[in-house]
Write a protein that holds these residues in place. Structure first.
Motif, PDB file in Angstrom:
ATOM      1  N   LEU A   1       1.041  -1.266   0.014  1.00 30.97           N
ATOM      2  CA  LEU A   1      -0.005   0.282   0.003  1.00 30.97           C
ATOM      3  C   LEU A   1       0.898   1.197  -0.069  1.00 30.97           C
ATOM      4  CD1 LEU A   1      -2.609  -1.142   2.614  1.00 30.97           C
ATOM      5  CD2 LEU A   1      -2.989  -0.704   0.070  1.00 30.97           C
TER       6      LEU A   1
ATOM      7  N   ASP B   1      -2.746   5.354  -1.071  1.00 32.60           N
ATOM      8  CA  ASP B   1      -3.503   4.580  -0.574  1.00 32.60           C
ATOM      9  C   ASP B   1      -3.679   5.452   0.920  1.00 32.60           C
ATOM     10  OD1 ASP B   1      -2.055   1.851  -1.887  1.00 32.60           O
ATOM     11  OD2 ASP B   1      -4.169   2.449  -2.306  1.00 32.60           O
TER      12      ASP B   1
ATOM     13  N   ARG C   1      -7.498  -3.386   3.100  1.00 27.74           N
ATOM     14  CA  ARG C   1      -7.773  -4.540   2.198  1.00 27.74           C
ATOM     15  C   ARG C   1      -9.028  -5.065   2.073  1.00 27.74           C
ATOM     16  NH1 ARG C   1      -2.206  -4.342   4.187  1.00 27.74           N
ATOM     17  NH2 ARG C   1      -0.524  -3.940   2.340  1.00 27.74           N
TER      18      ARG C   1
ATOM     19  N   GLY D   1      -3.846  -1.796   7.588  1.00 21.07           N
ATOM     20  CA  GLY D   1      -3.852  -2.284   6.291  1.00 21.07           C
ATOM     21  C   GLY D   1      -4.822  -3.528   6.402  1.00 21.07           C
TER      22      GLY D   1
ATOM     23  N   GLN E   1     -11.344  -3.037   0.453  1.00 17.58           N
ATOM     24  CA  GLN E   1     -11.086  -3.126  -1.339  1.00 17.58           C
ATOM     25  C   GLN E   1     -11.449  -4.404  -1.587  1.00 17.58           C
ATOM     26  OE1 GLN E   1      -9.577  -0.752  -2.950  1.00 17.58           O
ATOM     27  NE2 GLN E   1      -9.554  -1.974  -4.789  1.00 17.58           N
TER      28      GLN E   1
ATOM     29  N   SER F   1       1.836   5.198   0.730  1.00 14.29           N
ATOM     30  CA  SER F   1       1.595   6.194   1.731  1.00 14.29           C
ATOM     31  C   SER F   1       2.568   7.188   1.530  1.00 14.29           C
ATOM     32  CB  SER F   1       1.736   5.599   2.888  1.00 14.29           C
ATOM     33  OG  SER F   1       2.756   4.979   3.227  1.00 14.29           O
TER      34      SER F   1
END
Lengths: 215, 215
Positions: free
Chosen positions: A83, A146, B206, B202, B209, A85
């Motif tokens: 991800l 993200d 996810r 995270g 998502q 950042s």
């Protein structure tokens, strides 16, 4: 692969991952729920229950394979994905994160940093270039970011979070100490309150002191 | 005043304190358990149950007095007392804590800092003087230090913690990322794992998502 895992189990996953990585470094190949529970301060049944949420993989009499667990838990937590950042606010804490925090071990990457101080402009910290805060919006709109990591003063936290969300950021790692007032939609917000940790330490220290004084 | 408060309630106290301080700043004088619960994402009954652990002080139909709660919870957490602490390791994170963390709001005070780098010797950060690491033991033995804050590299965490405990330190705020192997007796250890927080962020990002991709 999808799992329906309760929030309570999810909260324990990072700690399980830490232990599996530690055991792997110690070359431990398998471990029983009882043994692991003793080391972690959890009951064997809690551990078995937790691991059953995502497949189990333990074998009666054998225990669990450490590497398999490490991979499975890592996979659930997404550590092999990346991800992107940005760090917003390159003061001491922002700098500490950029320099020392091993983002890649957790499935993250810092692609840019932003600050208002002119003297920081263009500085490269651990491979990350610091850009002026005025370029934040453009950067977010031009790149697929993200997560915004907020390590800037509280006074600017709300407007910055709202800007980031408007520009498509989906998650916020919030070190500012405030809780967000504005509507951040379905943005995932993770607040870090170091003060909670210190207060807890203080509570137990004083409780222990009080107990001793009663003896 | 002593309370038998369960660990679960204790874990929520710092967050209650934050909210009470916030509400006080907003000039809110009283609040019902329902209203507070809505703001905090807790049930009204959970809140009433928690507050009952240390006296309650709510009045039927009136709710809770915000300042009283702030004082009571602050008192339980000991924020008006002062525990002395030293920061060991003045890298980015140690510097961030010394410079920006408001220790006094939580009942703590940093009295000294230690690092191995010669160029840091004698540096004064936010009123705290950095001393050479070689002076740590003498300082601990000559002064009444309650807490050691470990922000030094992992490789030295164990030996430093053991030294601090040998010299009478009663609590450790541990940012090194390791869990202590050695026997630290009844020293109170509070580990800070920023990675747990990021992994949680995270996970939910996810998961969100994945859910969207299924639609």
């Amino acid at each position: 692969m999808k799992y329906r895992i309760s929030a309570n189990v999810i909260r324990r996953l990072p700690r399980y991952l830490r232990w599996m990585r530690f055991l792997e470094r110690q070359k431990v190949e398998k471990i029983s729920s009882g043994d692991l529970g003793e080391r972690m301060g959890l009951t064997a049944s809690q551990i078995r229950q937790d691991f059953n949420c995502f497949g189990g993989f333990g074998q009666q009499g054998y225990g669990y394979n450490v590497s398999d667990l490490r991979r499975d838990i890592g996979s659930i937590l997404g550590v092999d994905e990346t991800l992107s950042s940005v760090v917003i606010g390159v003061g001491n804490l922002g700098r500490a994160l950029i320099s020392n925090f091993r983002f890649s071990e957790y499935g993250f990457r810092v692609t840019a940093a932003f600050d208002v101080l002119p003297e920081l402009r263009g500085a490269v910290i651990n491979g990350v270039t610091v850009r002026p805060a005025s370029e934040l919006e453009d950067y977010l709109r031009s790149n697929d970011v993200d997560v915004a990591i907020l390590t800037l003063p509280q006074a600017y936290a709300n407007e910055t979070a709202e800007l980031a969300v408007r520009c498509g950021v989906r998650g916020i790692w919030n070190f500012t100490g405030i809780d967000f007032d504005g509507d951040l939609g379905d943005t995932v917000v993770e607040d870090v309150h170091l003060s909670d940790s210190l207060l807890t330490l203080g509570y137990y220290l004083r409780a222990r002191q009080n107990t001793k004084e009663d003896i």
